[in-house]
Write a protein that holds these residues in place. Structure first.
Motif, PDB file in Angstrom:
ATOM      1  N   VAL A   1      43.495  22.797  50.134  1.00  0.00           N
ATOM      2  CA  VAL A   1      44.030  24.479  49.980  1.00  0.00           C
ATOM      3  C   VAL A   1      42.839  25.141  50.212  1.00  0.00           C
ATOM      4  O   VAL A   1      42.012  24.962  49.640  1.00  0.00           O
ATOM      5  N   ASP A   2      42.979  26.108  51.306  1.00  0.00           N
ATOM      6  CA  ASP A   2      42.162  27.114  51.516  1.00  0.00           C
ATOM      7  C   ASP A   2      43.016  28.483  51.406  1.00  0.00           C
ATOM      8  O   ASP A   2      43.605  28.867  52.328  1.00  0.00           O
ATOM      9  N   ALA A   3      42.826  29.197  50.180  1.00  0.00           N
ATOM     10  CA  ALA A   3      43.674  30.296  49.888  1.00  0.00           C
ATOM     11  C   ALA A   3      42.633  31.544  49.154  1.00  0.00           C
ATOM     12  O   ALA A   3      41.803  31.319  48.564  1.00  0.00           O
ATOM     13  N   VAL A   4      43.333  32.580  49.471  1.00  0.00           N
ATOM     14  CA  VAL A   4      42.886  33.786  48.654  1.00  0.00           C
ATOM     15  C   VAL A   4      44.185  34.023  47.816  1.00  0.00           C
ATOM     16  O   VAL A   4      45.179  34.712  48.388  1.00  0.00           O
ATOM     17  N   ILE A   5      43.974  33.953  46.378  1.00  0.00           N
ATOM     18  CA  ILE A   5      44.761  34.225  45.416  1.00  0.00           C
ATOM     19  C   ILE A   5      44.709  35.581  44.613  1.00  0.00           C
ATOM     20  O   ILE A   5      43.489  35.559  44.062  1.00  0.00           O
ATOM     21  N   THR A   6      45.328  36.513  44.701  1.00  0.00           N
ATOM     22  CA  THR A   6      45.118  37.517  43.732  1.00  0.00           C
ATOM     23  C   THR A   6      46.530  37.814  42.851  1.00  0.00           C
ATOM     24  O   THR A   6      47.673  37.899  43.495  1.00  0.00           O
ATOM     25  N   GLN A   7      46.297  37.813  41.547  1.00  0.00           N
ATOM     26  CA  GLN A   7      47.254  37.923  40.603  1.00  0.00           C
ATOM     27  C   GLN A   7      47.064  39.082  39.526  1.00  0.00           C
ATOM     28  O   GLN A   7      46.045  38.917  38.881  1.00  0.00           O
ATOM     29  N   SER A   8      47.621  40.207  39.439  1.00  0.00           N
ATOM     30  CA  SER A   8      47.162  41.439  38.652  1.00  0.00           C
ATOM     31  C   SER A   8      47.794  40.929  37.020  1.00  0.00           C
ATOM     32  O   SER A   8      47.203  41.549  36.162  1.00  0.00           O
ATOM     33  N   ALA A   9      48.964  40.471  36.863  1.00  0.00           N
ATOM     34  CA  ALA A   9      49.520  39.988  35.596  1.00  0.00           C
ATOM     35  C   ALA A   9      48.830  39.123  34.976  1.00  0.00           C
ATOM     36  O   ALA A   9      48.190  38.075  35.477  1.00  0.00           O
ATOM     37  N   ALA A  10      49.077  38.948  33.690  1.00  0.00           N
ATOM     38  CA  ALA A  10      48.772  37.813  32.777  1.00  0.00           C
ATOM     39  C   ALA A  10      49.710  36.488  33.368  1.00  0.00           C
ATOM     40  O   ALA A  10      50.672  36.781  33.985  1.00  0.00           O
ATOM     41  N   GLY A  11      49.232  35.511  33.040  1.00  0.00           N
ATOM     42  CA  GLY A  11      49.951  34.247  33.276  1.00  0.00           C
ATOM     43  C   GLY A  11      48.832  33.265  33.919  1.00  0.00           C
ATOM     44  O   GLY A  11      47.792  32.976  33.383  1.00  0.00           O
ATOM     45  N   ALA A  12      49.356  32.736  35.182  1.00  0.00           N
ATOM     46  CA  ALA A  12      48.291  31.515  35.520  1.00  0.00           C
ATOM     47  C   ALA A  12      48.078  31.571  37.130  1.00  0.00           C
ATOM     48  O   ALA A  12      49.411  31.905  37.519  1.00  0.00           O
ATOM     49  N   ALA A  13      47.204  31.142  37.794  1.00  0.00           N
ATOM     50  CA  ALA A  13      47.080  31.192  39.196  1.00  0.00           C
ATOM     51  C   ALA A  13      45.997  30.129  39.644  1.00  0.00           C
ATOM     52  O   ALA A  13      45.014  30.032  39.134  1.00  0.00           O
ATOM     53  N   ALA A  14      46.463  29.594  40.678  1.00  0.00           N
ATOM     54  CA  ALA A  14      45.623  28.382  41.289  1.00  0.00           C
ATOM     55  C   ALA A  14      46.061  27.863  42.561  1.00  0.00           C
ATOM     56  O   ALA A  14      47.217  28.062  42.985  1.00  0.00           O
ATOM     57  N   PRO A  15      45.142  27.156  43.487  1.00  0.00           N
ATOM     58  CA  PRO A  15      45.695  26.821  44.761  1.00  0.00           C
ATOM     59  C   PRO A  15      46.725  25.815  44.779  1.00  0.00           C
ATOM     60  O   PRO A  15      47.687  26.095  45.270  1.00  0.00           O
ATOM     61  N   PHE A  16      46.676  24.830  43.806  1.00  0.00           N
ATOM     62  CA  PHE A  16      47.930  23.814  44.066  1.00  0.00           C
ATOM     63  C   PHE A  16      49.388  24.472  43.541  1.00  0.00           C
ATOM     64  O   PHE A  16      50.141  24.366  43.971  1.00  0.00           O
ATOM     65  N   ALA A  17      49.181  24.791  42.181  1.00  0.00           N
ATOM     66  CA  ALA A  17      49.971  25.372  41.367  1.00  0.00           C
ATOM     67  C   ALA A  17      49.448  26.395  39.997  1.00  0.00           C
ATOM     68  O   ALA A  17      48.542  26.155  39.690  1.00  0.00           O
ATOM     69  N   GLY A  18      50.447  27.422  39.923  1.00  0.00           N
ATOM     70  CA  GLY A  18      50.129  28.358  38.917  1.00  0.00           C
ATOM     71  C   GLY A  18      50.236  27.555  37.639  1.00  0.00           C
ATOM     72  O   GLY A  18      49.320  27.644  36.733  1.00  0.00           O
TER      73      GLY A  18
ATOM     74  N   ASN B   1      47.586  14.346  53.693  1.00  0.00           N
ATOM     75  CA  ASN B   1      46.718  15.006  54.688  1.00  0.00           C
ATOM     76  C   ASN B   1      47.390  16.331  55.179  1.00  0.00           C
ATOM     77  O   ASN B   1      47.305  16.435  56.576  1.00  0.00           O
ATOM     78  N   VAL B   2      47.800  17.166  54.350  1.00  0.00           N
ATOM     79  CA  VAL B   2      48.227  18.366  54.539  1.00  0.00           C
ATOM     80  C   VAL B   2      47.228  19.365  54.034  1.00  0.00           C
ATOM     81  O   VAL B   2      46.653  19.184  53.003  1.00  0.00           O
ATOM     82  N   HIS B   3      47.095  20.374  55.189  1.00  0.00           N
ATOM     83  CA  HIS B   3      46.005  21.426  54.993  1.00  0.00           C
ATOM     84  C   HIS B   3      46.948  22.907  54.841  1.00  0.00           C
ATOM     85  O   HIS B   3      47.575  23.094  55.712  1.00  0.00           O
ATOM     86  N   PHE B   4      46.763  23.393  53.662  1.00  0.00           N
ATOM     87  CA  PHE B   4      47.435  24.531  53.277  1.00  0.00           C
ATOM     88  C   PHE B   4      46.682  25.796  53.657  1.00  0.00           C
ATOM     89  O   PHE B   4      45.510  25.624  53.003  1.00  0.00           O
ATOM     90  N   TYR B   5      46.931  26.857  54.262  1.00  0.00           N
ATOM     91  CA  TYR B   5      46.042  28.005  54.287  1.00  0.00           C
ATOM     92  C   TYR B   5      46.988  29.312  54.100  1.00  0.00           C
ATOM     93  O   TYR B   5      48.050  29.430  54.623  1.00  0.00           O
ATOM     94  N   SER B   6      46.554  30.055  52.949  1.00  0.00           N
ATOM     95  CA  SER B   6      47.575  31.367  52.795  1.00  0.00           C
ATOM     96  C   SER B   6      46.637  32.295  52.052  1.00  0.00           C
ATOM     97  O   SER B   6      45.677  32.060  51.244  1.00  0.00           O
ATOM     98  N   SER B   7      47.408  33.358  51.835  1.00  0.00           N
ATOM     99  CA  SER B   7      46.886  34.479  51.160  1.00  0.00           C
ATOM    100  C   SER B   7      48.206  34.876  50.240  1.00  0.00           C
ATOM    101  O   SER B   7      49.351  35.232  50.635  1.00  0.00           O
ATOM    102  N   VAL B   8      47.879  35.073  49.014  1.00  0.00           N
ATOM    103  CA  VAL B   8      49.061  35.125  48.005  1.00  0.00           C
ATOM    104  C   VAL B   8      48.687  36.185  47.160  1.00  0.00           C
ATOM    105  O   VAL B   8      47.440  36.216  46.398  1.00  0.00           O
ATOM    106  N   THR B   9      49.286  37.369  47.104  1.00  0.00           N
ATOM    107  CA  THR B   9      48.950  38.434  46.232  1.00  0.00           C
ATOM    108  C   THR B   9      50.261  38.703  45.317  1.00  0.00           C
ATOM    109  O   THR B   9      51.454  38.757  45.924  1.00  0.00           O
ATOM    110  N   SER B  10      50.137  38.588  43.946  1.00  0.00           N
ATOM    111  CA  SER B  10      51.195  39.010  43.056  1.00  0.00           C
ATOM    112  C   SER B  10      50.898  40.384  42.460  1.00  0.00           C
ATOM    113  O   SER B  10      49.860  40.345  41.707  1.00  0.00           O
TER     114      SER B  10
END
Length: 176
Positions: A59-76, A24-33
């Motif tokens: 997880v309620d997040a805004v994730i932006t990643q400019s490089a190749a790889g992987a990105a997602a709310p729980f784990a890249g 029952n954990v609620h994660f809120y974040s903005s992540v920019t790589s």
């Protein structure tokens, strides 16, 4: 809010084979790589190994990643040594990546049991492999993946390999 040149996350870059239970954990974040070399970004973890159990987590997040790889709310990325058990979890917000992108895990190499997961996030990859739950599922020896009662309500867009559940699954893998 987190901004960095390589993979970014709320808790850790890599869980280093720990065993963690989240209830029952609620994660809120903005992540920019902003980096230009391949990396992994997630609202909770950049990379996940070890065993993690998520029950009724969101997880309620805004994730932006400019490089190749992987990105997602729980784990890249869920590494080959990682195991996730998730029950009744959900994601919302958006993921905008230049590689594997999804509403749960961007690149999945390890084992998982996922039941009752709902993706409401808007998923977009300017590269390849975007999925509502998994961007790219890569096979590894002994990997078991079991998905049940999962729903994708989010929009999924990619240059190639977009799907409601998986963006791309390794051709030799058998999944339940």
């Amino acid at each position: 809010a987190f901004t960095g040149g390589k993979g970014c996350s709320l808790f850790a870059n890599d869980t280093k084979n720990n065993v963690v239970t989240w209830t029952n954990v609620h994660f809120y974040s903005s992540v920019t790589s902003t980096g230009s070399t391949e990396c992994y970004s997630g609202a909770v973890f950049s990379a996940m190994s070890g065993k993690h159990t998520f029950t009724e987590c969101t997880v309620d997040a805004v994730i932006t990643q400019s490089a190749a790889g992987a990105a997602a709310p729980f784990a890249g990325i869920l590494k080959a040594t990682g195991v996730i058990n998730a029950v009744g979890c959900s994601s919302a917000g958006s993921v905008d990546a230049n590689g594997n992108a999804s509403g749960f895990v961007g690149e999945m190499q390890g084992s998982c049991t996922v039941s009752g997961f709902t993706n409401n996030a808007l998923i977009s990859s300017s590269g390849h492999n975007a999925g509502g739950i998994v961007g790219y599922a890569k096979i590894s020896s002994g990997v078991v993946r079991d998905f049940s009662d999962c729903v994708n309500y989010g929009s999924v867009k990619a240059k190639s390999a977009a799907g409601g559940i998986y963006g791309c699954q390794n051709a030799n893998e058998t999944a339940n």
